[in-house]
Scaffold this active site. Structure first.
Site, PDB file in Angstrom:
ATOM      1  N   SER A  96      -3.112   5.052  -8.604  1.00  0.00           N
ATOM      2  CA  SER A  96      -3.111   4.624  -7.206  1.00  0.00           C
ATOM      3  C   SER A  96      -4.529   4.731  -6.656  1.00  0.00           C
ATOM      4  O   SER A  96      -5.188   5.755  -6.843  1.00  0.00           O
ATOM      5  CB  SER A  96      -2.167   5.526  -6.401  1.00  0.00           C
ATOM      6  N   ASN A 152       1.739  16.626  -7.694  1.00  0.00           N
ATOM      7  CA  ASN A 152       1.083  16.417  -6.402  1.00  0.00           C
ATOM      8  C   ASN A 152       1.235  17.603  -5.451  1.00  0.00           C
ATOM      9  O   ASN A 152       0.417  17.797  -4.561  1.00  0.00           O
ATOM     10  CB  ASN A 152       1.618  15.148  -5.734  1.00  0.00           C
ATOM     11  N   CYS A 159       6.649  13.029   3.175  1.00  0.00           N
ATOM     12  CA  CYS A 159       7.838  12.175   3.136  1.00  0.00           C
ATOM     13  C   CYS A 159       7.626  11.016   4.103  1.00  0.00           C
ATOM     14  O   CYS A 159       6.724  11.023   4.922  1.00  0.00           O
ATOM     15  CB  CYS A 159       9.070  12.947   3.587  1.00  0.00           C
ATOM     16  N   THR A 165      -1.214 -14.007  -5.230  1.00  0.00           N
ATOM     17  CA  THR A 165      -2.682 -14.001  -5.121  1.00  0.00           C
ATOM     18  C   THR A 165      -3.175 -12.560  -5.087  1.00  0.00           C
ATOM     19  O   THR A 165      -2.666 -11.743  -4.318  1.00  0.00           O
ATOM     20  CB  THR A 165      -3.115 -14.758  -3.842  1.00  0.00           C
ATOM     21  N   HIS A 215      -5.625   4.820  -3.419  1.00  0.00           N
ATOM     22  CA  HIS A 215      -5.943   5.586  -2.203  1.00  0.00           C
ATOM     23  C   HIS A 215      -6.042   7.087  -2.426  1.00  0.00           C
ATOM     24  O   HIS A 215      -6.476   7.822  -1.537  1.00  0.00           O
ATOM     25  CB  HIS A 215      -4.965   5.252  -1.068  1.00  0.00           C
ATOM     26  N   GLN A 255      -2.444  11.848  -9.525  1.00  0.00           N
ATOM     27  CA  GLN A 255      -3.150  13.020  -8.984  1.00  0.00           C
ATOM     28  C   GLN A 255      -4.119  13.618 -10.003  1.00  0.00           C
ATOM     29  O   GLN A 255      -4.744  14.642  -9.725  1.00  0.00           O
ATOM     30  CB  GLN A 255      -2.135  14.095  -8.560  1.00  0.00           C
ATOM     31  N   THR A 272       3.754   3.168  -6.536  1.00  0.00           N
ATOM     32  CA  THR A 272       5.201   2.964  -6.400  1.00  0.00           C
ATOM     33  C   THR A 272       5.606   1.640  -7.049  1.00  0.00           C
ATOM     34  O   THR A 272       6.604   1.574  -7.778  1.00  0.00           O
ATOM     35  CB  THR A 272       5.606   3.001  -4.907  1.00  0.00           C
TER      36      THR A 272
HETATM   37  N1  PLP Z   1       2.848   9.513  -7.751  1.00  0.00           N
HETATM   38  C1  PLP Z   1       2.258  10.592  -7.223  1.00  0.00           C
HETATM   39  C2  PLP Z   1       2.071  11.832  -8.060  1.00  0.00           C
HETATM   40  C3  PLP Z   1       1.831  10.584  -5.897  1.00  0.00           C
HETATM   41  O1  PLP Z   1       1.254  11.673  -5.371  1.00  0.00           O
HETATM   42  C4  PLP Z   1       2.032   9.395  -5.134  1.00  0.00           C
HETATM   43  C5  PLP Z   1       1.637   9.358  -3.692  1.00  0.00           C
HETATM   44  O2  PLP Z   1       1.989  10.224  -2.924  1.00  0.00           O
HETATM   45  C6  PLP Z   1       2.635   8.286  -5.729  1.00  0.00           C
HETATM   46  C7  PLP Z   1       3.031   8.384  -7.052  1.00  0.00           C
HETATM   47  C8  PLP Z   1       2.861   6.999  -4.979  1.00  0.00           C
HETATM   48  O3  PLP Z   1       1.627   6.321  -4.805  1.00  0.00           O
HETATM   49  P1  PLP Z   1       1.460   5.042  -3.873  1.00  0.00           P
HETATM   50  O4  PLP Z   1       1.212   5.569  -2.501  1.00  0.00           O
HETATM   51  O5  PLP Z   1       0.255   4.316  -4.425  1.00  0.00           O
HETATM   52  O6  PLP Z   1       2.686   4.214  -3.990  1.00  0.00           O
END
Ligand code: PLP
Length: 388
Positions: A204, A156, A331, A243, A206, A184, A73
């Protein structure tokens, strides 16, 4: 994780992988601030540099072109801006073109004024409409700056792979830049920034087994860069001050390396499980719709509709059976919203849909359990319908 739970929501987030956990535990012993010149600081810097190489290797980029940020994000808000620099000279982006199926992080248009965000439609098959993009770029006002096109590589919700190299070719032919949300895609299909001809990639941690709260903006070069979103001490070569989140960056690097290894074999196993699940679903409920079935999809995602079953009801029903899945994108505040992806594909916004997403730890037992729950829920729906 509580006993008797089956986690099938890997597109929402992946559990921390063993290599990421081990690397982070090691890093937690280091007290250093990576900007300090003493030995402790240099050790932290070396660990960040290693992670930078690991993340760069995941997408075929040069390590100096990886900027660590707090997640996808933030990367989107960083790069989706009208204020660019070419070297030291300011350069204006006129407008951003985002596909109708983007994650909200991109769809919101970052730092562009909402009036300068144009939506690009998708076909009923859930694929970015290339001729519509071409037409939108052709009719733009050429006197006001460069266009920017932002498209995801893998959706996603549906798992559908998007024709990003074609999108980039169109954007470049119109003198524009391409930003690709590869969140994804990495770990599921090979991703190479040069092969995609993308100017920027968004990643991302995670989603690939790294910790939350860290991600990266990866660029093709260093000449054309967005104005920083977070200014201050000049970390990350001035592109992202503050940092560095050193422990998380180290975990991200280790996760990136792990998902790059055995990519093909891992995904072949996942695909076999997903296909077994879908075959069982079709047998138990021939009226079930599997979205994206006829087009190129990543191996781990199954996005389906059981006619007569609402997303909320379905999600709760599976949860009560011990299965964690989701209703499309997660969401904020756990709300189950309508799927803007299915709406963009021309479906009724009220159409309920659920997403099962598998990962590297998914087992045959997990799939058998999910199928048993599916069969029970689909059958109950039928008998409720017959009673009505
Ligand atoms: N873009 C996609 C396709 C995602 O699936 C997600 C997370 O759900 C994001 C962006 C946002 O990622 P983050 O949680 O690292 O802000």
């Amino acid at each position: 994780m509580a006993l008797n739970r089956t986690y099938l929501d890997w597109n929402a987030t992946a559990p921390l992988s063993a290599p990421a956990r081990a690397a982070m535990l090691d890093a937690l012993q280091l007290p250093g601030n990576a900007s300090s010149v003493h030995g402790e600081g240099r050790a932290a810097r070396a660990a960040i540099d290693k992670a930078r190489r690991q993340v760069a290797a995941l997408v075929g980029a040069e390590p100096p072109h990886v900027t660590f940020v707090s997640g996808a994000t933030e990367a989107a808000n960083h790069v989706l801006t009208p204020d660019f620099r070419m070297g030291r000279a300011p350069l204006a982006m006129s407008r951003v073109y985002v596909s109708a199926i983007e994650h909200p992080a991109i769809r919101e248009g970052g730092r562009f004024d909402p009036a300068r965000v144009t939506e690009v439609p998708v076909t009923p098959a859930g694929i970015v409409d290339l001729s519509a993009l071409e037409a939108l770029l052709a009719e733009r006002d050429r006197s006001v700056g460069m266009p920017m096109v932002a498209v995801m590589l893998v959706n996603n919700e549906t798992g559908i792979v998007q024709p990003v190299a074609d999108v980039a070719a169109i954007a470049h032919a119109h003198g524009g830049l391409t930003v690709v949300d590869a969140v994804q895609a990495v770990g599921r299909i090979p991703v190479d920034i040069n092969a995609l001809d993308a100017d920027f990639l968004i990643l991302s941690s995670h989603k690939i087994g790294g910790p939350k709260g860290v991600g990266a903006l990866v660029s093709r070069g260093e000449v054309l860069m967005p104005k920083p979103l977070i200014r201050g001490g000049g970390q990350e070569k001035g592109h992202r001050s503050g940092t560095e989140n050193f422990h998380a960056i180290v975990g991200f690097g280790a996760a990136a390396q792990a998902v790059r290894e055995n990519l093909h074999d891992r995904n072949a196993k996942i695909e076999e499980l997903r296909n077994r699940l879908e075959a069982g679903m079709r047998h138990a409920a021939p009226d079930a719709i599997i979205h994206g079935e006829g087009v190129l999809r990543v191996a781990n995602t199954c996005f389906f509709t059981l006619p007569g079953l609402k997303s909320e009801t379905g999600q709760i029903a599976f949860d009560l059976e011990g299965i964690a899945l989701s209703a499309g994108s997660a969401c904020s505040a756990g709300k189950v919203g309508e799927s803007h992806v299915l709406t963009a594909m021309g479906h009724d916004p009220k159409l309920g849909a659920l997403r099962i997403s598998l990962g590297v730890d998914t087992t045959e037992d997990d799939i058998a359990r999910a199928l048993a729950a599916f069969t029970k829920i689909a059958g109950r729906r039928k008998s409720a319908g017959e009673a009505a």
